[in-house]
Motif scaffolding. Sequence first.
Motif, PDB file in Angstrom:
ATOM      1  N   TYR A   1       0.781  -1.232   0.000  1.00  0.00           N
ATOM      2  CA  TYR A   1       0.000   0.000   0.000  1.00  0.00           C
ATOM      3  C   TYR A   1       0.817   1.289   0.000  1.00  0.00           C
ATOM      4  O   TYR A   1       0.271   2.366  -0.240  1.00  0.00           O
ATOM      5  N   TYR A   2       2.096   1.214   0.266  1.00  0.00           N
ATOM      6  CA  TYR A   2       2.896   2.435   0.322  1.00  0.00           C
ATOM      7  C   TYR A   2       3.229   2.925  -1.088  1.00  0.00           C
ATOM      8  O   TYR A   2       3.681   2.167  -1.938  1.00  0.00           O
ATOM      9  N   GLU A   3       2.984   4.191  -1.305  1.00  0.00           N
ATOM     10  CA  GLU A   3       3.430   4.889  -2.506  1.00  0.00           C
ATOM     11  C   GLU A   3       3.979   6.234  -2.047  1.00  0.00           C
ATOM     12  O   GLU A   3       3.389   6.886  -1.187  1.00  0.00           O
ATOM     13  N   THR A   4       5.087   6.646  -2.646  1.00  0.00           N
ATOM     14  CA  THR A   4       5.650   7.945  -2.302  1.00  0.00           C
ATOM     15  C   THR A   4       4.617   9.030  -2.581  1.00  0.00           C
ATOM     16  O   THR A   4       4.035   9.077  -3.663  1.00  0.00           O
ATOM     17  N   TYR A   5       4.373   9.859  -1.594  1.00  0.00           N
ATOM     18  CA  TYR A   5       3.411  10.945  -1.766  1.00  0.00           C
ATOM     19  C   TYR A   5       4.027  11.988  -2.692  1.00  0.00           C
ATOM     20  O   TYR A   5       5.191  12.363  -2.543  1.00  0.00           O
ATOM     21  N   PRO A   6       3.257  12.488  -3.653  1.00  0.00           N
ATOM     22  CA  PRO A   6       3.825  13.463  -4.594  1.00  0.00           C
ATOM     23  C   PRO A   6       4.005  14.847  -3.975  1.00  0.00           C
ATOM     24  O   PRO A   6       3.371  15.191  -2.990  1.00  0.00           O
ATOM     25  N   ASN A   7       4.850  15.632  -4.595  1.00  0.00           N
ATOM     26  CA  ASN A   7       5.051  17.026  -4.213  1.00  0.00           C
ATOM     27  C   ASN A   7       3.852  17.815  -4.732  1.00  0.00           C
ATOM     28  O   ASN A   7       3.771  18.120  -5.908  1.00  0.00           O
TER      29      ASN A   7
ATOM     30  N   ASP B   1      14.490  24.302  -2.316  1.00  0.00           N
ATOM     31  CA  ASP B   1      15.604  23.344  -2.245  1.00  0.00           C
ATOM     32  C   ASP B   1      15.140  22.009  -1.662  1.00  0.00           C
ATOM     33  O   ASP B   1      15.542  20.943  -2.140  1.00  0.00           O
ATOM     34  N   ALA B   2      14.282  22.078  -0.638  1.00  0.00           N
ATOM     35  CA  ALA B   2      13.773  20.851  -0.015  1.00  0.00           C
ATOM     36  C   ALA B   2      12.955  20.044  -1.018  1.00  0.00           C
ATOM     37  O   ALA B   2      13.132  18.831  -1.154  1.00  0.00           O
ATOM     38  N   PHE B   3      12.074  20.725  -1.739  1.00  0.00           N
ATOM     39  CA  PHE B   3      11.243  20.013  -2.703  1.00  0.00           C
ATOM     40  C   PHE B   3      12.043  19.562  -3.926  1.00  0.00           C
ATOM     41  O   PHE B   3      11.736  18.515  -4.512  1.00  0.00           O
ATOM     42  N   LEU B   4      13.058  20.293  -4.304  1.00  0.00           N
ATOM     43  CA  LEU B   4      13.915  19.851  -5.404  1.00  0.00           C
ATOM     44  C   LEU B   4      14.621  18.547  -5.023  1.00  0.00           C
ATOM     45  O   LEU B   4      14.645  17.589  -5.798  1.00  0.00           O
ATOM     46  N   ALA B   5      15.162  18.505  -3.806  1.00  0.00           N
ATOM     47  CA  ALA B   5      15.807  17.273  -3.326  1.00  0.00           C
ATOM     48  C   ALA B   5      14.784  16.137  -3.269  1.00  0.00           C
ATOM     49  O   ALA B   5      15.065  15.007  -3.693  1.00  0.00           O
ATOM     50  N   PHE B   6      13.590  16.432  -2.769  1.00  0.00           N
ATOM     51  CA  PHE B   6      12.524  15.432  -2.680  1.00  0.00           C
ATOM     52  C   PHE B   6      12.175  14.900  -4.070  1.00  0.00           C
ATOM     53  O   PHE B   6      12.120  13.689  -4.292  1.00  0.00           O
TER      54      PHE B   6
ATOM     55  N   TYR C   1       3.246  20.931   6.409  1.00  0.00           N
ATOM     56  CA  TYR C   1       3.758  20.240   5.228  1.00  0.00           C
ATOM     57  C   TYR C   1       5.215  19.817   5.420  1.00  0.00           C
ATOM     58  O   TYR C   1       5.634  18.769   4.929  1.00  0.00           O
ATOM     59  N   ALA C   2       5.996  20.616   6.142  1.00  0.00           N
ATOM     60  CA  ALA C   2       7.404  20.261   6.350  1.00  0.00           C
ATOM     61  C   ALA C   2       7.533  18.988   7.183  1.00  0.00           C
ATOM     62  O   ALA C   2       8.328  18.104   6.865  1.00  0.00           O
ATOM     63  N   ALA C   3       6.745  18.873   8.245  1.00  0.00           N
ATOM     64  CA  ALA C   3       6.765  17.650   9.064  1.00  0.00           C
ATOM     65  C   ALA C   3       6.292  16.464   8.239  1.00  0.00           C
ATOM     66  O   ALA C   3       6.906  15.383   8.278  1.00  0.00           O
ATOM     67  N   PHE C   4       5.227  16.658   7.467  1.00  0.00           N
ATOM     68  CA  PHE C   4       4.686  15.576   6.653  1.00  0.00           C
ATOM     69  C   PHE C   4       5.724  15.064   5.645  1.00  0.00           C
ATOM     70  O   PHE C   4       5.990  13.866   5.561  1.00  0.00           O
ATOM     71  N   TYR C   5       6.299  15.971   4.879  1.00  0.00           N
ATOM     72  CA  TYR C   5       7.250  15.545   3.848  1.00  0.00           C
ATOM     73  C   TYR C   5       8.539  15.002   4.456  1.00  0.00           C
ATOM     74  O   TYR C   5       9.158  14.105   3.892  1.00  0.00           O
TER      75      TYR C   5
ATOM     76  N   THR D   1      -4.469  12.083   5.631  1.00  0.00           N
ATOM     77  CA  THR D   1      -3.360  11.547   4.830  1.00  0.00           C
ATOM     78  C   THR D   1      -2.150  11.284   5.724  1.00  0.00           C
ATOM     79  O   THR D   1      -1.475  10.263   5.579  1.00  0.00           O
ATOM     80  N   ALA D   2      -1.892  12.174   6.665  1.00  0.00           N
ATOM     81  CA  ALA D   2      -0.786  11.965   7.608  1.00  0.00           C
ATOM     82  C   ALA D   2      -1.043  10.716   8.456  1.00  0.00           C
ATOM     83  O   ALA D   2      -0.123   9.928   8.711  1.00  0.00           O
ATOM     84  N   ILE D   3      -2.294  10.528   8.879  1.00  0.00           N
ATOM     85  CA  ILE D   3      -2.640   9.339   9.672  1.00  0.00           C
ATOM     86  C   ILE D   3      -2.429   8.069   8.849  1.00  0.00           C
ATOM     87  O   ILE D   3      -1.945   7.060   9.356  1.00  0.00           O
ATOM     88  N   TRP D   4      -2.777   8.103   7.570  1.00  0.00           N
ATOM     89  CA  TRP D   4      -2.558   6.968   6.662  1.00  0.00           C
ATOM     90  C   TRP D   4      -1.077   6.553   6.671  1.00  0.00           C
ATOM     91  O   TRP D   4      -0.740   5.394   6.859  1.00  0.00           O
ATOM     92  N   PHE D   5      -0.195   7.526   6.469  1.00  0.00           N
ATOM     93  CA  PHE D   5       1.229   7.216   6.414  1.00  0.00           C
ATOM     94  C   PHE D   5       1.776   6.821   7.790  1.00  0.00           C
ATOM     95  O   PHE D   5       2.669   5.986   7.884  1.00  0.00           O
ATOM     96  N   GLU D   6       1.234   7.409   8.837  1.00  0.00           N
ATOM     97  CA  GLU D   6       1.626   7.008  10.192  1.00  0.00           C
ATOM     98  C   GLU D   6       1.274   5.534  10.407  1.00  0.00           C
ATOM     99  O   GLU D   6       2.080   4.754  10.932  1.00  0.00           O
ATOM    100  N   ALA D   7       0.072   5.138   9.986  1.00  0.00           N
ATOM    101  CA  ALA D   7      -0.353   3.739  10.113  1.00  0.00           C
ATOM    102  C   ALA D   7       0.570   2.820   9.326  1.00  0.00           C
ATOM    103  O   ALA D   7       0.981   1.764   9.820  1.00  0.00           O
ATOM    104  N   LEU D   8       0.931   3.221   8.107  1.00  0.00           N
ATOM    105  CA  LEU D   8       1.850   2.403   7.309  1.00  0.00           C
ATOM    106  C   LEU D   8       3.205   2.273   8.005  1.00  0.00           C
ATOM    107  O   LEU D   8       3.836   1.219   7.946  1.00  0.00           O
ATOM    108  N   GLY D   9       3.630   3.342   8.660  1.00  0.00           N
ATOM    109  CA  GLY D   9       4.878   3.275   9.428  1.00  0.00           C
ATOM    110  C   GLY D   9       4.793   2.248  10.544  1.00  0.00           C
ATOM    111  O   GLY D   9       5.734   1.483  10.767  1.00  0.00           O
ATOM    112  N   TYR D  10       3.659   2.211  11.229  1.00  0.00           N
ATOM    113  CA  TYR D  10       3.473   1.194  12.272  1.00  0.00           C
ATOM    114  C   TYR D  10       3.484  -0.209  11.677  1.00  0.00           C
ATOM    115  O   TYR D  10       4.038  -1.136  12.258  1.00  0.00           O
TER     116      TYR D  10
END
Length: 148
Positions: A16-22, A39-44, A67-71, A103-112
Amino acid sequence: MDQLEYESGEKLFKSYYETYPNLVAPTVRGDQESTLKSDAFLAFDNGDFENAASLFDRLQNEAEGDYAAFYSGICQLELGRPEKAIPLFQKVNENASQPDKITAIWFEALGYFLLNKLPEGKSLMTKVAASPGHPLQNRAQEILEKLK
């Protein structure tokens, strides 16, 4: 934890994990002014998740919190560090819009799930599944069916 549970969490993550787009900042091109955010988004966007995580961490300290914490969390998942990603997703405020809290909760769950903490992930997926109209609602419901 038995082997089956270990495989289940990792398998759920991989399925279920897919990299979240910019979706926040277009990548800086040509003669546009470079900023910490660009610069952060360019690196991302270039897949340099280690550098992007560092830059997003700096942005969190400059009132660019949600958004910074999320990305930064997405970068940590990409780097295989869910234990660092989870607290970052937890920082996203309830009223955040891009990306939103669900969306943040979704990715947090995937992390667990990646950490093989299925009860914690399942609890969070329940919140996503109970979010009418959210783009991740159906996928969360699929996951919950698999965890029955």
